[in-house]
Design a protein around this motif. Structure first.
Motif, PDB file in Angstrom:
ATOM      1  N   CYS A   1      79.726  46.029  39.981  1.00  0.00           N
ATOM      2  CA  CYS A   1      79.028  47.060  39.234  1.00  0.00           C
ATOM      3  C   CYS A   1      79.103  46.792  37.734  1.00  0.00           C
ATOM      4  O   CYS A   1      79.836  45.939  37.272  1.00  0.00           O
ATOM      5  N   ASP A   2      78.348  47.605  37.005  1.00  0.00           N
ATOM      6  CA  ASP A   2      78.358  47.518  35.558  1.00  0.00           C
ATOM      7  C   ASP A   2      79.614  48.188  35.029  1.00  0.00           C
ATOM      8  O   ASP A   2      79.953  49.282  35.439  1.00  0.00           O
TER       9      ASP A   2
ATOM     10  N   TYR B   1      79.361  45.761  27.833  1.00  0.00           N
ATOM     11  CA  TYR B   1      78.980  46.025  29.216  1.00  0.00           C
ATOM     12  C   TYR B   1      78.934  44.718  29.978  1.00  0.00           C
ATOM     13  O   TYR B   1      78.329  43.748  29.509  1.00  0.00           O
ATOM     14  N   PHE B   2      79.543  44.668  31.130  1.00  0.00           N
ATOM     15  CA  PHE B   2      79.411  43.550  32.045  1.00  0.00           C
ATOM     16  C   PHE B   2      78.487  43.972  33.182  1.00  0.00           C
ATOM     17  O   PHE B   2      78.676  45.034  33.782  1.00  0.00           O
ATOM     18  N   THR B   3      77.502  43.153  33.482  1.00  0.00           N
ATOM     19  CA  THR B   3      76.708  43.312  34.684  1.00  0.00           C
ATOM     20  C   THR B   3      76.912  42.035  35.481  1.00  0.00           C
ATOM     21  O   THR B   3      76.481  40.960  35.052  1.00  0.00           O
TER      22      THR B   3
ATOM     23  N   GLU C   1      68.511  48.442  34.845  1.00  0.00           N
ATOM     24  CA  GLU C   1      69.199  48.841  36.074  1.00  0.00           C
ATOM     25  C   GLU C   1      70.677  49.121  35.861  1.00  0.00           C
ATOM     26  O   GLU C   1      71.336  49.645  36.756  1.00  0.00           O
ATOM     27  N   CYS C   2      71.198  48.771  34.693  1.00  0.00           N
ATOM     28  CA  CYS C   2      72.618  48.971  34.400  1.00  0.00           C
ATOM     29  C   CYS C   2      72.920  50.465  34.315  1.00  0.00           C
ATOM     30  O   CYS C   2      72.389  51.166  33.454  1.00  0.00           O
ATOM     31  N   LYS C   3      73.753  50.951  35.204  1.00  0.00           N
ATOM     32  CA  LYS C   3      73.995  52.390  35.304  1.00  0.00           C
ATOM     33  C   LYS C   3      74.794  52.955  34.133  1.00  0.00           C
ATOM     34  O   LYS C   3      74.759  54.145  33.873  1.00  0.00           O
TER      35      LYS C   3
ATOM     36  N   CYS D   1      74.694  51.651  30.905  1.00  0.00           N
ATOM     37  CA  CYS D   1      74.197  51.111  29.627  1.00  0.00           C
ATOM     38  C   CYS D   1      73.382  52.116  28.822  1.00  0.00           C
ATOM     39  O   CYS D   1      72.449  51.744  28.114  1.00  0.00           O
ATOM     40  N   SER D   2      73.709  53.397  28.914  1.00  0.00           N
ATOM     41  CA  SER D   2      72.924  54.416  28.214  1.00  0.00           C
ATOM     42  C   SER D   2      72.948  54.218  26.700  1.00  0.00           C
ATOM     43  O   SER D   2      72.016  54.588  26.002  1.00  0.00           O
ATOM     44  N   GLU D   3      74.017  53.620  26.189  1.00  0.00           N
ATOM     45  CA  GLU D   3      74.118  53.375  24.749  1.00  0.00           C
ATOM     46  C   GLU D   3      73.044  52.398  24.279  1.00  0.00           C
ATOM     47  O   GLU D   3      72.583  52.453  23.146  1.00  0.00           O
ATOM     48  N   ILE D   4      72.629  51.509  25.180  1.00  0.00           N
ATOM     49  CA  ILE D   4      71.605  50.521  24.831  1.00  0.00           C
ATOM     50  C   ILE D   4      70.226  51.134  24.899  1.00  0.00           C
ATOM     51  O   ILE D   4      69.405  50.968  24.001  1.00  0.00           O
TER      52      ILE D   4
END
Length: 201
Positions: A18-19, A54-56, A134-136, A138-141
């Motif tokens: 997961c992210d 963030y790691f994806t 799709e990164c769950k 990553c709202s900051e981005i």
């Protein structure tokens, strides 16, 4: 006690691919991720990251199922710290845009026609926009202005770079590039976003 719970949850999530966003835990996160990929393919990733990241990650064991695997490290920055996250060696690396005729976005477009004009010079990059969208966590981005990336392709090669039983079975790439890897750095200047990638298929 809270720290132990946080570490346990982090390990659990990482095992699912997961992210992850764990400011201050980069070294431990990276140690877990890097065990599943060849060191030479990860050499361009930073040794340390200060602040949020963030790691994806899609691990090799999921490559056949996902039609790809790899690591995306996204580092949101600001106008003051933006440049410090960009390694100096990319100044000697050619910059590519999505529109470059030799660039193929894997899992993003068909490439059979492109290969006829590019052959061995094909440049394959990951579908960063989709992975970030799709990164769950990553709202900051956010999803705005993700079309303005500059791609610095450090290396891409055809061949097998994970165990054969994990290899994807791609029909959207030319036979020469049916399996391979791509690694590099993408920069979105308007979002002051720096992304390191390793993509294997």
């Amino acid at each position: 006690m809270n720290r132990i719970v946080l570490i346990f949850v982090s390990i659990l999530l990482m095992s699912w691919g997961c992210d992850i966003k764990n400011p201050g835990y980069y070294n431990s996160d990276w140690a877990r991720i890097s065990k599943d990929f060849n060191d030479s393919l990860l050499a361009h990733f930073p040794q340390n990251v200060k602040g949020s990241y963030y790691f994806t990650t899609t691990f090799p064991i999921k490559c056949k199922e996902s039609n790809r695997c790899g690591v995306i490290l996204a580092i949101p920055t600001n106008s003051k710290s933006y440049r410090s996250h960009i390694p100096s060696f990319i100044t000697s690396t050619i910059e590519y845009k999505d529109s470059d005729p030799s660039v193929v976005i894997i899992n993003g477009q068909k490439s059979i026609e492109i290969e006829q004009g590019c052959g061995d010079s094909l440049k394959i990059i990951p579908n960063i926009k989709r992975l970030i969208t799709e990164c769950k966590t990553c709202s900051e981005i956010g999803n705005e202005q993700l079309s303005e990336f500059s791609y610095y392709l450090i290396d891409t090669q055809s061949g097998r770079f994970i165990k054969e039983e994990y290899l994807s079975e791609r029909e959207d790439l030319p036979q020469l590039w049916k399996n391979g890897f791509s690694k590099g750095i993408a920069i979105n200047q308007s979002k002051t976003l720096v992304i390191y990638w390793l993509e294997i298929w």
